[in-house]
Motif scaffolding. Sequence first.
Motif, PDB file in Angstrom:
ATOM      1  N   UNK A   1      -2.672   3.810   7.679  1.00  0.00           N
ATOM      2  CA  UNK A   1      -2.942   5.208   7.313  1.00  0.00           C
ATOM      3  C   UNK A   1      -3.502   5.315   5.894  1.00  0.00           C
ATOM      4  N   UNK A   2      -2.927   4.586   4.948  1.00  0.00           N
ATOM      5  CA  UNK A   2      -3.430   4.653   3.568  1.00  0.00           C
ATOM      6  C   UNK A   2      -4.826   4.039   3.460  1.00  0.00           C
ATOM      7  N   UNK A   3      -5.098   3.061   4.275  1.00  0.00           N
ATOM      8  CA  UNK A   3      -6.443   2.462   4.269  1.00  0.00           C
ATOM      9  C   UNK A   3      -7.479   3.482   4.732  1.00  0.00           C
ATOM     10  N   UNK A   4      -7.119   4.300   5.730  1.00  0.00           N
ATOM     11  CA  UNK A   4      -8.012   5.358   6.198  1.00  0.00           C
ATOM     12  C   UNK A   4      -8.277   6.380   5.092  1.00  0.00           C
ATOM     13  N   UNK A   5      -7.303   6.543   4.212  1.00  0.00           N
ATOM     14  CA  UNK A   5      -7.432   7.543   3.136  1.00  0.00           C
ATOM     15  C   UNK A   5      -8.096   6.968   1.891  1.00  0.00           C
ATOM     16  N   UNK A   6      -8.574   5.727   1.985  1.00  0.00           N
ATOM     17  CA  UNK A   6      -9.375   5.182   0.895  1.00  0.00           C
ATOM     18  C   UNK A   6      -8.660   4.250  -0.057  1.00  0.00           C
ATOM     19  N   UNK A   7      -7.383   3.958   0.140  1.00  0.00           N
ATOM     20  CA  UNK A   7      -6.654   3.069  -0.758  1.00  0.00           C
ATOM     21  C   UNK A   7      -6.931   1.608  -0.394  1.00  0.00           C
ATOM     22  N   UNK A   8      -6.889   0.759  -1.409  1.00  0.00           N
ATOM     23  CA  UNK A   8      -7.013  -0.694  -1.181  1.00  0.00           C
ATOM     24  C   UNK A   8      -5.625  -1.229  -0.834  1.00  0.00           C
ATOM     25  N   UNK A   9      -5.518  -1.976   0.214  1.00  0.00           N
ATOM     26  CA  UNK A   9      -4.218  -2.456   0.689  1.00  0.00           C
ATOM     27  C   UNK A   9      -4.047  -3.921   0.291  1.00  0.00           C
TER      28      UNK A   9
END
Length: 198
Positions: free
Chosen positions: A103-111
Amino acid sequence: MGGKYRITGNTYPRMRRPRHRRKLVLSVAAAVVALGLAGWGTLQLIDVFTGGNRQANAADLPKVCPSASPAAPAKALPKPAAIKVNIYNATPRSGLAKAAADELKKRGFAIGKVDNAPAAYDKKVPGTGMLLGGPTAMNGSFPVLATQLPGAAQKTDARRTADVDLIIGTKFKAFSTPAAAASALTALTKPAPAPSSC
């Protein structure tokens, strides 16, 4: 005594002391002066403690409002793509860290790393989550990441790297909606101007 100076009858002239009218007049004048001074002093004290006529004069003056203060300068916060997030699951539910990372990857964060929480935090985060990072993250990465998970605790450690950890707590249900997160991020970067006091 005889002759015309002979005193007859039982009435004798009374010898009176001369009246000291001057002393009486001076005493009355001194009392009047003392009372006047006491009254004047009382009025002066009342003026000092109540402001006298200054309040009335101030009420007559037009109220001058200071010019509206400019908005505080926008905070220079990092973009989500510049924030590397390690996600750890501190709950008994399996697969939560992977779902959160997606979900955070979809929102643009680097995982970064996706794993179970280390023993120091495993099943020991009672809230929705905890943000863990270096001292610089407190005014940088943390506010941006907190828009996705409001109410998450924030804690710094001694790391020198820029990455931050998101440890999912037992009360975690879901991230805030993308619209709510975007609105919160806008409020952080563009604070509203201070209201006028007038």
